[in-house]
Design a protein around this motif. Structure first.
Motif, PDB file in Angstrom:
ATOM      1  N   PHE A 218      31.332  13.161  28.202  1.00  8.18           N
ATOM      2  CA  PHE A 218      32.560  12.614  28.249  1.00  8.18           C
ATOM      3  C   PHE A 218      33.388  13.423  27.458  1.00  8.18           C
ATOM      4  CE2 PHE A 218      29.230   9.351  28.095  1.00  8.18           C
ATOM      5  CZ  PHE A 218      29.825   8.400  28.940  1.00  8.18           C
ATOM      6  N   SER A 219      34.673  13.408  27.585  1.00  7.55           N
ATOM      7  CA  SER A 219      35.728  14.119  26.551  1.00  7.55           C
ATOM      8  C   SER A 219      36.451  13.111  26.128  1.00  7.55           C
ATOM      9  CB  SER A 219      36.770  14.702  27.582  1.00  7.55           C
ATOM     10  OG  SER A 219      36.229  15.597  28.539  1.00  7.55           O
ATOM     11  N   GLY A 220      36.669  13.447  24.452  1.00  8.62           N
ATOM     12  CA  GLY A 220      37.365  12.631  23.715  1.00  8.62           C
ATOM     13  C   GLY A 220      37.218  12.935  22.163  1.00  8.62           C
ATOM     14  N   ASP A 221      37.568  12.051  21.331  1.00  7.76           N
ATOM     15  CA  ASP A 221      37.252  12.387  20.004  1.00  7.76           C
ATOM     16  C   ASP A 221      35.858  11.721  19.314  1.00  7.76           C
ATOM     17  OD1 ASP A 221      37.291  12.536  17.194  1.00  7.76           O
ATOM     18  OD2 ASP A 221      39.006  11.167  16.725  1.00  7.76           O
ATOM     19  N   ALA A 222      34.936  12.830  19.007  1.00  5.99           N
ATOM     20  CA  ALA A 222      33.538  12.439  18.761  1.00  5.99           C
ATOM     21  C   ALA A 222      33.441  11.892  17.528  1.00  5.99           C
ATOM     22  CB  ALA A 222      32.803  13.767  18.721  1.00  5.99           C
ATOM     23  N   GLN A 223      34.619  11.818  16.606  1.00  8.85           N
ATOM     24  CA  GLN A 223      34.558  11.132  15.242  1.00  8.85           C
ATOM     25  C   GLN A 223      34.704   9.534  15.564  1.00  8.85           C
ATOM     26  OE1 GLN A 223      33.678  12.896  12.706  1.00  8.85           O
ATOM     27  NE2 GLN A 223      33.819  14.535  13.967  1.00  8.85           N
ATOM     28  N   HIS A 224      35.208   9.154  16.674  1.00  7.85           N
ATOM     29  CA  HIS A 224      35.254   7.737  16.955  1.00  7.85           C
ATOM     30  C   HIS A 224      34.080   6.960  17.413  1.00  7.85           C
ATOM     31  CE1 HIS A 224      38.446   4.568  18.578  1.00  7.85           C
ATOM     32  NE2 HIS A 224      37.724   4.163  17.430  1.00  7.85           N
ATOM     33  N   SER A 243      25.857  18.944  11.841  1.00  8.92           N
ATOM     34  CA  SER A 243      25.418  20.197  11.193  1.00  8.92           C
ATOM     35  C   SER A 243      26.625  20.207   9.967  1.00  8.92           C
ATOM     36  CB  SER A 243      25.518  21.488  11.895  1.00  8.92           C
ATOM     37  OG  SER A 243      25.323  22.733  11.192  1.00  8.92           O
ATOM     38  N   ASP A 244      26.114  20.549   8.886  1.00  7.91           N
ATOM     39  CA  ASP A 244      27.028  20.869   7.788  1.00  7.91           C
ATOM     40  C   ASP A 244      27.691  22.164   7.749  1.00  7.91           C
ATOM     41  OD1 ASP A 244      26.203  18.155   6.648  1.00  7.91           O
ATOM     42  OD2 ASP A 244      24.520  19.279   5.468  1.00  7.91           O
ATOM     43  N   GLU A 245      27.239  22.909   8.613  1.00  2.00           N
ATOM     44  CA  GLU A 245      27.761  24.349   8.521  1.00  2.00           C
ATOM     45  C   GLU A 245      28.625  24.544   9.812  1.00  2.00           C
ATOM     46  OE1 GLU A 245      24.433  27.571   8.610  1.00  2.00           O
ATOM     47  OE2 GLU A 245      23.341  26.118   7.419  1.00  2.00           O
ATOM     48  N   LEU A 246      28.907  23.681  10.609  1.00  4.78           N
ATOM     49  CA  LEU A 246      29.715  23.787  11.726  1.00  4.78           C
ATOM     50  C   LEU A 246      30.813  22.695  11.576  1.00  4.78           C
ATOM     51  CD1 LEU A 246      27.049  24.186  14.428  1.00  4.78           C
ATOM     52  CD2 LEU A 246      28.589  25.928  13.428  1.00  4.78           C
ATOM     53  N   ARG A 247      32.146  23.061  12.076  1.00  2.44           N
ATOM     54  CA  ARG A 247      33.323  22.270  12.342  1.00  2.44           C
ATOM     55  C   ARG A 247      33.809  22.400  13.764  1.00  2.44           C
ATOM     56  NH1 ARG A 247      31.223  20.716   8.589  1.00  2.44           N
ATOM     57  NH2 ARG A 247      31.956  20.099   6.605  1.00  2.44           N
ATOM     58  N   PRO A 311      26.728  31.543  19.427  1.00  4.14           N
ATOM     59  CA  PRO A 311      25.917  32.317  18.287  1.00  4.14           C
ATOM     60  C   PRO A 311      26.147  31.612  17.052  1.00  4.14           C
ATOM     61  CG  PRO A 311      28.215  33.458  18.942  1.00  4.14           C
ATOM     62  CD  PRO A 311      27.813  32.559  20.051  1.00  4.14           C
ATOM     63  N   ARG A 312      27.411  30.855  16.643  1.00  2.00           N
ATOM     64  CA  ARG A 312      27.463  29.949  15.629  1.00  2.00           C
ATOM     65  C   ARG A 312      26.379  28.909  15.554  1.00  2.00           C
ATOM     66  NH1 ARG A 312      31.601  26.553  15.366  1.00  2.00           N
ATOM     67  NH2 ARG A 312      31.408  26.410  17.692  1.00  2.00           N
ATOM     68  N   HIS A 313      26.137  28.285  16.705  1.00  2.00           N
ATOM     69  CA  HIS A 313      25.312  27.077  16.706  1.00  2.00           C
ATOM     70  C   HIS A 313      23.677  27.795  16.435  1.00  2.00           C
ATOM     71  CE1 HIS A 313      27.492  24.428  19.320  1.00  2.00           C
ATOM     72  NE2 HIS A 313      28.223  24.728  18.391  1.00  2.00           N
ATOM     73  N   ARG A 314      23.302  29.155  17.042  1.00  2.00           N
ATOM     74  CA  ARG A 314      22.133  29.830  16.677  1.00  2.00           C
ATOM     75  C   ARG A 314      21.960  30.131  15.252  1.00  2.00           C
ATOM     76  NH1 ARG A 314      18.922  30.422  21.098  1.00  2.00           N
ATOM     77  NH2 ARG A 314      19.989  30.063  23.152  1.00  2.00           N
ATOM     78  N   LEU A 315      23.066  30.322  14.646  1.00  2.00           N
ATOM     79  CA  LEU A 315      22.868  30.985  13.212  1.00  2.00           C
ATOM     80  C   LEU A 315      22.669  29.568  12.492  1.00  2.00           C
ATOM     81  CD1 LEU A 315      23.248  32.989  11.102  1.00  2.00           C
ATOM     82  CD2 LEU A 315      25.665  32.511  11.113  1.00  2.00           C
TER      83      LEU A 315
END
Length: 330
Positions: A218-224, A243-247, A311-315
């Motif tokens: 789906f497409s949308g706001d994942a926070q809802h 993940s605490d390291e990703l936004r 690469p952000r996810h892999r890190l």
């Protein structure tokens, strides 16, 4: 029963018996075969596959198998290596009375080679056996939970089955396979070579268990997530959102079932051209969790990070992988 466009007299009435030989060979690996007219049905774990079949003779040339462009299940007394290679390249499946078989479909891989016959070499004591894909979806569920909970490997088979959402028979198959491949310590006290097993499991996730569990994109706001965590339901967050390291906007959720009313209430669009939300089915039993939003098991969070090429996810996956391994080192 075995109406197939084959002159059974040419086989001296032996075709049903020879089909029984293929059926018995497949059953040793947990694959059930039935043929009804021109259609063959294969059951692999919970997957049910259908395909037209034909009996082939050893002396026939491999390029005679698929001249009509269709994809077939080739059955035979013996599938020679040349025909096996040709069938795999062309997209055909095959099985023979010696136990050789190849089936590839969404979430399913059966690849059994050189089990017997004059060209086969005997298996050395302790050497891994040819078997069904150890990371097929149902087997991967068991491995996932044993990687997630180090103490689960020494629990009763029924407990492992209940926690993993599979049958007792599947657990027995997984334990036998892990034992033969030396991923179990003697007496089933703990997993062995955990890093290697974890890497194998995550590598197979995208095309195996991950695809098998997917309920929608789906497409949308994942926070809802309010509509998803009502009425006593639990939602498990994974991937980037956990993940605490990703936004970022991407998220993966695990739920007991897909609720389209919750999709609508969350204003998620199922027809988005660039979906940022993946919803998968929760397969595991988690009696400790109540309704609400929770982190998914660490093994699934790791796999959902590694499923992308970002690469952000892999890190971000590195400390998560180390955390899982540390649990087994205690």
């Amino acid at each position: 029963m075995y109406v197939h466009g084959v002159d059974d007299a040419r086989f001296d009435g032996s075709l049903p018996h020879r089909l029984d030989g293929v059926r018995s060979a497949l059953r040793r690996y947990g694959v059930e075969l039935e043929v009804h007219g021109d259609l063959a049905t294969l059951r692999v774990d919970d997957a049910l596959l259908e395909r037209r079949w034909r009996w082939v003779e050893q002396h026939a040339e491999p390029d005679q198998d698929g001249t009509d462009g269709d994809r077939w299940l080739l059955l035979a007394d013996r599938i020679p290596p040349a025909r096996a290679a040709s069938a795999r390249d062309r997209g055909d499946w095959y099985a023979d009375t010696a136990g050789r078989a190849f089936v590839r479909a969404r979430g399913v891989l059966v690849d059994i080679r050189d089990r017997s016959g004059p060209a086969a070499r005997p298996r050395r004591p302790g050497a891994p056996r040819a078997a069904l894909n150890p990371m097929s979806p149902k087997r991967a569920q068991v491995v996932c939970m044993m990687l997630e909970e180090p103490g689960l490997v020494s629990a009763s088979i029924r407990t492992i089955a209940e926690r993993s959402g599979v049958s007792v028979g599947i657990v027995q198959q997984v334990l036998a396979d892990l034992g033969e491949r030396r991923f179990l310590l003697h007496g089933r006290t703990a997993l062995n070579r955990v890093a290697e097993l974890l890497d194998q499991w995550t590598a197979a996730f995208a095309s195996g268990l991950g695809a098998h569990l997917e309920l929608g994109r789906f497409s949308g706001d994942a926070q809802h997530l309010g509509p998803w965590s009502t009425d006593g339901r639990a939602v498990y967050v994974s991937g980037e959102a956990a993940s605490d390291e990703l936004r970022g906007p991407d998220a993966t959720f695990y739920v007991a079932q897909l609720d389209m009313s919750a999709v609508i209430a969350s204003r998620w669009r199922p027809d988005g051209s660039n979906p940022n939300i993946v919803v998968r089915r929760q397969f595991w039993l988690d009696p400790r969790r109540e309704a609400g939003v929770h982190d998914a098991p660490a093994t699934l969070r790791l796999a959902d990070l590694l499923i992308t090429d970002d690469p952000r996810h892999r890190l971000a996956s590195v400390p998560l992988r180390e955390m899982i391994l540390d649990r087994h080192a205690r």
